[in-house]
Enzyme design. Sequence first.
Site, PDB file in Angstrom:
ATOM      1  N   LYS A  43     -28.154   3.997   3.737  1.00 59.87           N
ATOM      2  CA  LYS A  43     -28.090   3.218   4.983  1.00 59.87           C
ATOM      3  C   LYS A  43     -29.145   3.753   5.944  1.00 59.87           C
ATOM      4  O   LYS A  43     -29.198   4.957   6.219  1.00 59.87           O
ATOM      5  CB  LYS A  43     -26.689   3.374   5.577  1.00 59.87           C
ATOM      6  CG  LYS A  43     -26.186   2.205   6.376  1.00 59.87           C
ATOM      7  CD  LYS A  43     -24.695   2.419   6.646  1.00 59.87           C
ATOM      8  CE  LYS A  43     -24.139   1.375   7.571  1.00 59.87           C
ATOM      9  NZ  LYS A  43     -22.760   1.696   7.972  1.00 59.87           N
TER      10      LYS A  43
HETATM   11  O1  G3P Z   1     -20.136   0.763   9.994  1.00 61.27           O
HETATM   12  C1  G3P Z   1     -20.762  -0.008  10.946  1.00 61.27           C
HETATM   13  C2  G3P Z   1     -19.854  -0.846  11.817  1.00 61.27           C
HETATM   14  O2  G3P Z   1     -18.937  -1.530  11.053  1.00 61.27           O
HETATM   15  C3  G3P Z   1     -19.263  -0.111  12.992  1.00 61.27           C
HETATM   16  O3  G3P Z   1     -18.240  -0.823  13.601  1.00 61.27           O
HETATM   17  O4  G3P Z   1     -16.278  -0.810  15.114  1.00 61.27           O
HETATM   18  O5  G3P Z   1     -17.988   1.011  15.322  1.00 61.27           O
HETATM   19  O6  G3P Z   1     -18.503  -1.317  16.049  1.00 61.27           O
HETATM   20  P1  G3P Z   1     -17.737  -0.471  15.106  1.00 61.27           P
END
Ligand code: G3P
Length: 218
Positions: free
Chosen positions: A83
Amino acid sequence: MKFFVDTADINEIKELASTGLLDGVTTNPSLILKSGKSFIPLIEEICAVVSGPVSAEVASTDYETMWKEADKLRQIADHVAVKVPLTPDGLKVCKRLSDEGTMVNVTLCFSAAQAILAAKAGAAFISPFIGRLDDVGSDGLTLIQDIVGIYGNYPDFQTEVLVASIRNPMHIVESAKIGADVVTCPPSVIKQLYGHPLTDKGLAAFVEDWKKTGQSIL
Ligand code: G3P
C-alpha cells in the site's frame, strides 16, 4: 463484489475468515498502532490466515525509502498488496512494483483525477476514502460512481475500485449498486450487514412453533 476487512486485529480476521466470506484484508499504520503488535510478524500471521490480498502500507514518504520498505513487504508473501500513498513518489513506487508483478494498493484517494493517475501507474487497487469525504461535507459515493464510470471507459485500466473508509451498511449497498469491485469494511460494519429486526422476529416465531410440533429433525 469482493469483501475485504479493514483491521489489523488478528482475532477479528480469524473470525471473519471462518465465515468463508472474506476475500482479503487491508491494514494501515493507524490500525497497526491500534493492534499493539509488531508490524512484520503481524502481516505474516494475517497472510497465513487469509489467502486473498493482504494490504501492508509503507511508512515513509520519499521514493528511495518507500521502495526499500515496499521491497521488504512484498517478500512476506505473494499475496501481499503493497500500500502506497497517492503522492508523486508513491505512484512512482507503484509503477515500478506493478511493472515487476507486485500488487499495489494506492491509498488516500480523494478525487477522480487521482484515481486516473493510480490506474496509469498500474495499481491493482485504488482506495477512495468515502467516509472521510462524507465527514467534510462532500459525497464519497459520487466519487465512487465517477471512478467506476471512468475506469469503465478504458478497458486497458486493470485497477480495481476498492471502496475504503466505510462507515455503515448503506455505503456497501450503494457501492454494490454502482459496481465497485471491492469494499473494505471495519468488522463492526460487516456484522451489521447480517442484521434485520424482521429476521430476528421471524426466526423467534419459527423456533417457538417448531417446539410446539414436538418433532426433531435429527
Ligand atoms: O484503511 C483505510 C480506510 O479504510 C480508513 O478508514 O475509518 O480511518 O476513515 P477510516
